[in-house]
Motif scaffolding. Sequence first.
Motif, mmCIF file in Angstrom:
data_model
loop_
_atom_site.group_PDB
_atom_site.id
_atom_site.type_symbol
_atom_site.label_atom_id
_atom_site.label_comp_id
_atom_site.label_asym_id
_atom_site.label_seq_id
_atom_site.Cartn_x
_atom_site.Cartn_y
_atom_site.Cartn_z
ATOM 1 N N GLU A 94 0.951 -1.315 -0.270
ATOM 2 C CA GLU A 94 0.033 0.033 0.425
ATOM 3 C C GLU A 94 1.082 1.005 -0.006
ATOM 4 O O GLU A 94 0.291 2.121 -0.776
ATOM 5 N N ILE A 95 1.816 1.186 0.542
ATOM 6 C CA ILE A 95 2.930 1.849 0.663
ATOM 7 C C ILE A 95 3.229 2.343 -0.452
ATOM 8 O O ILE A 95 3.706 3.555 -1.206
ATOM 9 N N VAL A 96 3.752 1.569 -1.346
ATOM 10 C CA VAL A 96 4.819 1.453 -2.524
ATOM 11 C C VAL A 96 3.519 1.703 -3.396
ATOM 12 O O VAL A 96 4.271 2.919 -4.478
ATOM 13 N N LYS A 97 2.513 2.063 -3.951
ATOM 14 C CA LYS A 97 1.514 1.759 -4.672
ATOM 15 C C LYS A 97 0.808 3.962 -4.570
ATOM 16 O O LYS A 97 1.331 4.027 -4.833
ATOM 17 N N THR A 98 1.053 3.573 -3.404
ATOM 18 C CA THR A 98 0.654 5.225 -2.532
ATOM 19 C C THR A 98 1.707 6.575 -2.908
ATOM 20 O O THR A 98 1.271 7.519 -4.050
ATOM 21 N N SER A 102 8.739 13.732 -7.669
ATOM 22 C CA SER A 102 8.332 12.733 -8.268
ATOM 23 C C SER A 102 9.509 11.950 -8.475
ATOM 24 O O SER A 102 9.711 10.643 -7.583
ATOM 25 N N VAL A 103 10.830 12.235 -8.060
ATOM 26 C CA VAL A 103 11.697 12.042 -8.309
ATOM 27 C C VAL A 103 11.679 10.925 -6.315
ATOM 28 O O VAL A 103 11.756 10.057 -6.557
ATOM 29 N N GLN A 104 11.269 12.144 -6.411
ATOM 30 C CA GLN A 104 11.744 11.490 -4.052
ATOM 31 C C GLN A 104 10.504 10.373 -4.230
ATOM 32 O O GLN A 104 10.945 9.466 -3.169
ATOM 33 N N HIS A 105 9.457 10.730 -4.435
ATOM 34 C CA HIS A 105 8.406 9.464 -4.735
ATOM 35 C C HIS A 105 8.542 8.766 -5.189
ATOM 36 O O HIS A 105 8.646 7.564 -4.240
ATOM 37 N N LEU A 106 8.854 8.749 -6.036
ATOM 38 C CA LEU A 106 9.680 7.115 -6.865
ATOM 39 C C LEU A 106 10.737 6.049 -6.828
ATOM 40 O O LEU A 106 10.634 4.994 -6.713
ATOM 41 N N GLU A 107 11.988 6.967 -5.749
ATOM 42 C CA GLU A 107 12.880 6.872 -5.344
ATOM 43 C C GLU A 107 12.344 5.580 -3.729
ATOM 44 O O GLU A 107 13.114 5.238 -3.932
ATOM 45 N N ALA A 149 12.652 1.364 -3.644
ATOM 46 C CA ALA A 149 13.701 1.411 -2.492
ATOM 47 C C ALA A 149 12.636 0.087 -1.985
ATOM 48 O O ALA A 149 13.075 -1.107 -1.230
ATOM 49 N N LEU A 150 11.350 0.556 -1.599
ATOM 50 C CA LEU A 150 10.016 -0.488 -0.948
ATOM 51 C C LEU A 150 10.087 -1.784 -1.895
ATOM 52 O O LEU A 150 9.507 -2.625 -1.562
ATOM 53 N N VAL A 151 9.866 -1.701 -3.161
ATOM 54 C CA VAL A 151 9.693 -2.953 -4.362
ATOM 55 C C VAL A 151 10.616 -3.355 -4.565
ATOM 56 O O VAL A 151 12.106 -3.378 -4.215
ATOM 57 N N ASP A 152 9.968 -5.023 -4.598
ATOM 58 C CA ASP A 152 11.038 -5.826 -5.703
ATOM 59 C C ASP A 152 11.253 -5.072 -6.790
ATOM 60 O O ASP A 152 10.362 -5.196 -7.627
ATOM 61 N N ARG A 153 12.278 -4.954 -7.337
ATOM 62 C CA ARG A 153 12.907 -4.444 -8.500
ATOM 63 C C ARG A 153 12.521 -4.852 -9.657
ATOM 64 O O ARG A 153 12.405 -4.843 -10.958
ATOM 65 N N ASN A 154 12.315 -6.615 -9.477
ATOM 66 C CA ASN A 154 12.811 -7.389 -10.356
ATOM 67 C C ASN A 154 11.123 -7.956 -10.559
ATOM 68 O O ASN A 154 10.559 -8.695 -11.332
ATOM 69 N N SER A 155 9.977 -7.115 -10.206
ATOM 70 C CA SER A 155 8.264 -7.230 -10.438
ATOM 71 C C SER A 155 8.358 -6.829 -11.413
ATOM 72 O O SER A 155 9.066 -5.245 -11.717
ATOM 73 N N ARG A 156 7.472 -6.613 -11.848
ATOM 74 C CA ARG A 156 6.247 -5.819 -12.915
ATOM 75 C C ARG A 156 6.632 -4.260 -12.353
ATOM 76 O O ARG A 156 6.827 -3.416 -13.450
ATOM 77 N N LEU A 157 6.001 -4.447 -11.048
ATOM 78 C CA LEU A 157 5.544 -2.854 -10.371
ATOM 79 C C LEU A 157 6.977 -2.668 -10.669
ATOM 80 O O LEU A 157 6.748 -0.957 -10.718
ATOM 81 N N GLY A 158 7.758 -3.253 -10.160
ATOM 82 C CA GLY A 158 9.015 -2.251 -9.425
ATOM 83 C C GLY A 158 9.142 -2.012 -11.132
ATOM 84 O O GLY A 158 10.489 -0.737 -11.091
ATOM 85 N N GLY A 159 9.894 -2.434 -11.985
ATOM 86 C CA GLY A 159 10.216 -2.011 -13.456
ATOM 87 C C GLY A 159 9.134 -0.926 -14.072
ATOM 88 O O GLY A 159 9.625 0.147 -14.550
ATOM 89 N N GLU A 160 7.900 -0.937 -13.649
ATOM 90 C CA GLU A 160 6.615 -0.278 -13.894
ATOM 91 C C GLU A 160 7.128 1.811 -13.310
ATOM 92 O O GLU A 160 7.833 2.502 -14.300
#
Length: 174
Positions: A7-11, A28-33, A37-48
């Motif tokens: 939920e934090i990642v999506k927010t 935008s850079v701050q929020h996306l960073e 950092a919280l999501v698995d970078r190799n997932s589809r959401l992490g790639g997006e």
Amino acid sequence: MSAETLEIVKTEYQAGKSAFEGGHYRQSVQHLEKASALVDRNSRLGGEIQIWLVTAYEAAGQRNEALSLCKQLDRHPSIETRKQSRRLLYILEAPQLNRRPEWLTEIPDLGAIGDNETKSRLGNPASSVKSPPPPRPQTEPVDLGQVNTKDNLFIWVALIAAVLTLGGLLWLSF
């Protein structure tokens, strides 16, 4: 990943996209960073999220970070992320065109103007008078008695020509 973290990642991701679309690239850079950092970078959401981060880096003037992250995404497990990273890398590595100063328009920074100055420059909305819309030109109704509705036989001539052409092509093909 726990439901709270997701939920934090999506927010953070949505906040980063909204800030980017609003022209606030550093935010935008701050929020996306944070989201990255919280999501698995190799997932589809992490790639997006990382694709959006590349775009935000470029918009914020952090070209080196954008290029390095984009090159890393070329090895991402998601096919769609790899395709997008290749497209972005192609754009980022394109040579910059020289632009003449007369081709550019300077946009003034309106962030320094206070609220009082803005209201005084724009005027009081309550006192502004709307002008009536310009009159529409009058069109005369068309008299259908004067319209030529006689068949000019064009469609029949075109059909006969098409049939003759097709018949001739068939006859010549044998």
